[in-house]
Design an enzyme around this catalytic site. Structure first.
Site, PDB file in Angstrom:
ATOM      1  CG  HIS A 147      11.885   1.894  -0.924  1.00 38.86           C
ATOM      2  ND1 HIS A 147      12.002   0.536  -1.051  1.00 38.86           N
ATOM      3  CD2 HIS A 147      11.001   2.111   0.080  1.00 38.86           C
ATOM      4  CE1 HIS A 147      11.213  -0.044  -0.157  1.00 38.86           C
ATOM      5  NE2 HIS A 147      10.606   0.878   0.547  1.00 38.86           N
ATOM      6  CB  SER A 149       8.015  -2.213  -0.647  1.00 42.75           C
ATOM      7  OG  SER A 149       7.076  -1.973   0.376  1.00 42.75           O
TER       8      SER A 149
HETATM    9  N1  LIG Z   1       2.193   1.543   2.496  1.00 41.69           N
HETATM   10  C1  LIG Z   1       3.490   1.824   2.608  1.00 41.69           C
HETATM   11  O1  LIG Z   1       3.927   2.993   2.479  1.00 41.69           O
HETATM   12  C2  LIG Z   1       4.458   0.727   2.936  1.00 41.69           C
HETATM   13  C3  LIG Z   1       5.771   1.062   3.288  1.00 41.69           C
HETATM   14  C4  LIG Z   1       6.659   0.037   3.700  1.00 41.69           C
HETATM   15  C5  LIG Z   1       6.253  -1.268   3.693  1.00 41.69           C
HETATM   16  N2  LIG Z   1       4.983  -1.585   3.307  1.00 41.69           N
HETATM   17  C6  LIG Z   1       4.517  -2.992   3.319  1.00 41.69           C
HETATM   18  O2  LIG Z   1       4.400  -3.433   4.670  1.00 41.69           O
HETATM   19  C7  LIG Z   1       4.533  -4.864   4.700  1.00 41.69           C
HETATM   20  C8  LIG Z   1       5.499  -5.305   5.818  1.00 41.69           C
HETATM   21  O3  LIG Z   1       6.842  -4.908   5.517  1.00 41.69           O
HETATM   22  P1  LIG Z   1       8.086  -5.405   6.447  1.00 41.69           P
HETATM   23  O4  LIG Z   1       9.311  -4.826   5.804  1.00 41.69           O
HETATM   24  O5  LIG Z   1       7.797  -5.137   7.875  1.00 41.69           O
HETATM   25  O6  LIG Z   1       8.025  -6.990   6.187  1.00 41.69           O
HETATM   26  P2  LIG Z   1       8.662  -8.218   7.047  1.00 41.69           P
HETATM   27  O7  LIG Z   1       8.759  -9.364   6.122  1.00 41.69           O
HETATM   28  O8  LIG Z   1       9.843  -7.764   7.798  1.00 41.69           O
HETATM   29  O9  LIG Z   1       7.507  -8.531   8.131  1.00 41.69           O
HETATM   30  C9  LIG Z   1       6.331  -9.249   7.870  1.00 41.69           C
HETATM   31  C10 LIG Z   1       6.055 -10.188   9.053  1.00 41.69           C
HETATM   32  O10 LIG Z   1       4.792 -10.852   8.853  1.00 41.69           O
HETATM   33  C11 LIG Z   1       4.908 -12.190   9.335  1.00 41.69           C
HETATM   34  N3  LIG Z   1       3.873 -12.992   8.680  1.00 41.69           N
HETATM   35  C12 LIG Z   1       3.861 -13.502   7.406  1.00 41.69           C
HETATM   36  N4  LIG Z   1       2.711 -14.147   7.169  1.00 41.69           N
HETATM   37  C13 LIG Z   1       1.968 -14.068   8.299  1.00 41.69           C
HETATM   38  C14 LIG Z   1       0.660 -14.535   8.673  1.00 41.69           C
HETATM   39  N5  LIG Z   1      -0.102 -15.212   7.815  1.00 41.69           N
HETATM   40  N6  LIG Z   1       0.205 -14.231   9.924  1.00 41.69           N
HETATM   41  C15 LIG Z   1       0.966 -13.539  10.797  1.00 41.69           C
HETATM   42  N7  LIG Z   1       2.205 -13.074  10.506  1.00 41.69           N
HETATM   43  C16 LIG Z   1       2.710 -13.326   9.268  1.00 41.69           C
HETATM   44  C17 LIG Z   1       6.309 -12.603   9.011  1.00 41.69           C
HETATM   45  O11 LIG Z   1       6.766 -13.631   9.886  1.00 41.69           O
HETATM   46  C18 LIG Z   1       7.097 -11.286   9.230  1.00 41.69           C
HETATM   47  O12 LIG Z   1       7.649 -11.223  10.535  1.00 41.69           O
HETATM   48  C19 LIG Z   1       5.004  -5.276   3.294  1.00 41.69           C
HETATM   49  O13 LIG Z   1       3.905  -5.797   2.560  1.00 41.69           O
HETATM   50  C20 LIG Z   1       5.484  -3.974   2.683  1.00 41.69           C
HETATM   51  O14 LIG Z   1       5.363  -3.956   1.264  1.00 41.69           O
HETATM   52  C21 LIG Z   1       4.080  -0.607   2.954  1.00 41.69           C
HETATM   53 ZN   LIG Z   2       9.408   0.520   2.135  1.00 44.09          ZN
END
Ligand SMILES: NC(=O)c1ccc[n+]([C@@H]2O[C@H](COP(=O)([O-])OP(=O)(O)OC[C@H]3O[C@@H](n4cnc5c(N)ncnc54)[C@H](O)[C@@H]3O)[C@@H](O)[C@H]2O)c1
Ligand SMILES: [Zn+2]
Ligand SMILES: *[C@@H]1O[C@H](CO)[C@@H](O)[C@H](O)[C@H]1NC(C)=O
Ligand SMILES: [Zn+2]
Length: 342
Positions: free
Chosen positions: A61, A42
């Site tokens: 955050h 994020s």
């Molecule tokens: N709703 C909430 O409260 C909240 C809180 C935290 C994070 N998030 C969101 O969650 C998501 C993940 O965050 P993160 O820190 O784990 O990210 P990250 O980048 O560590 O993990 C994402 C993973 O997805 C993989 N990936 C990318 N494209 C792909 C595809 N087409 N198919 C399969 N795998 C694919 C990547 O290789 C990576 O390992 C982000 O979008 C973040 O904004 C939401």
């Molecule tokens: Zn977060």
């Protein structure tokens, strides 16, 4: 012969011997020394511009720290206490806080995106200009100020800050998405798209809820070992199949899965994999559209912030559970998030 300009990020020294001033805490505020911080995708959505939020700002955050000083009306915490600040506050007075399941307190800055503390001001300045906060937090700094009663929880004094900082976002978000928002059921089949920090904790949530089959999907195979260690029963890479991944999964599971989690944050996967759920953050500059038949045929689609947890009620309890070794937390850091090791 090199003739081209390249671009890079750097820490710029703007003034000699002038670290960033951070204003003293107001009456009901607390200034915290940040000891450990996690990196969440994020933060990167703001850097890439897909999430519109006022700049200049200090990102970050997800952190844990130690109270440095407090305003004169602050009673629950004192200097030296270990704390976790929240990006989803909990005022306990608004309509949402009073609702038993509401967790997106009206004091949050996620919807308003003002980039300030709730009173509309910031505590940071640089070259005489205010620097915006991020989600009422801003953890990529040495010290940070928050409103005491609504935006932080005191945690166990034995908590290892380097690990429990993840309770500030990634772990709570994802574990809560599985157990509290989706309410994964025993014996169910789950699929988790994206095996980053968030995806790995979704797997822990599915496992603790008793799911019998947990399929991890990621385009980087290096994530598979960790996912399997934490509870995935199998992992697949969509690039190894000619067919769309949703068709592959329907075949693998005979009739589709019970719960699917989109934790990449990519609109294409959210829509095409809906036959399978969602909890990533769609970058706010983009909009989704889908075929209403998806709903009429019995699917439900949920999203949540912070795993549906009420920050004030749940953060210290989750930290205690981590200390009791109920959960294994992994803090990977920027290097992995950005080095392509995702
Ligand atoms: N709703 C909430 O409260 C909240 C809180 C935290 C994070 N998030 C969101 O969650 C998501 C993940 O965050 P993160 O820190 O784990 O990210 P990250 O980048 O560590 O993990 C994402 C993973 O997805 C993989 N990936 C990318 N494209 C792909 C595809 N087409 N198919 C399969 N795998 C694919 C990547 O290789 C990576 O390992 C982000 O979008 C973040 O904004 C939401
Ligand atoms: Zn977060
Ligand atoms: C979250 O807080 C609620 C209300 O205090 C409590 O009932 C619930 O058990 C807590 N859950 C966790 C995982 O801490
Ligand atoms: Zn509230």
């Amino acid at each position: 012969l090199s003739t081209y300009v390249i671009k890079c990020k750097a820490a710029v020294l703007w003034e000699i011997n002038k670290p960033l001033p951070i204003a003293p805490p107001k009456a009901s505020e607390v200034r915290i020394k940040i000891v450990a911080t996690g990196i969440c995708l994020s933060d990167d959505h703001v850097i890439s511009g897909t999430w519109h939020y006022p700049i200049p700002k200090i990102l970050g955050h997800e952190a844990a720290g130690i109270v440095e000083s407090v305003g004169k009306k602050v009673t629950p915490v004192k200097p030296g206490d270990k704390v976790i600040p929240f990006f989803t506050p909990c005022c306990r007075e608004c309509k949402i806080c009073k609702h038993p399941n509401g967790n997106l307190c009206s004091e949050n800055d996620l919807s308003a995106t003002r980039g300030t503390l709730p009173d509309g001001t910031t505590r940071f300045t640089c070259q005489g200009k205010p620097i915006h906060h991020f989600l009422g937090t801003s953890m990529f700094t040495e010290y940070h100020t928050v409103v005491d009663e609504i935006s932080l929880a005191k945690i166990d004094s034995s908590a290892p800050l380097g690990k429990v900082c993840l309770v500030g976002c990634g772990f709570s978000t994802s574990y809560g998405s599985a157990v509290k928002v989706a309410k994964v059921t025993p014996g169910s089949t789950c699929v988790v798209f994206g095996l980053g920090g968030v995806g790995l904790s979704v797997i822990m949530g599915c496992k603790s809820a008793g799911a019998s089959r947990i399929i991890g999907v990621n385009i980087n195979k290096d994530k598979f070992a960790k996912a399997e260690e934490l509870g995935a029963t199998e992992c697949i890479d969509p690039q190894n199949y000619k067919k769309p991944i949703q068709d592959v999964l329907v075949e693998m599971t005979e009739d589709g899965v019970d719960f699917s989690f989109e934790v990449i944050g990519c609109l294409d996967t959210m829509v095409s994999l809906w036959s399978l759920c969602h909890c990533g953050c769609p970058p706010s500059g983009q909009k989704l559209s889908f075929n209403p038949m998806m709903l009429l045929t019995g699917r439900t689609w949920k999203g949540a912030t912070f795993g549906g947890f009420k920050s004030k009620d749940n953060v210290s309890k989750l930290v205690s559970a981590v200390i009791a070794k109920k959960f294994k937390l992994i803090n990977e850091g920027f290097d992995m998030l950005h080095s392509g090791e995702r």
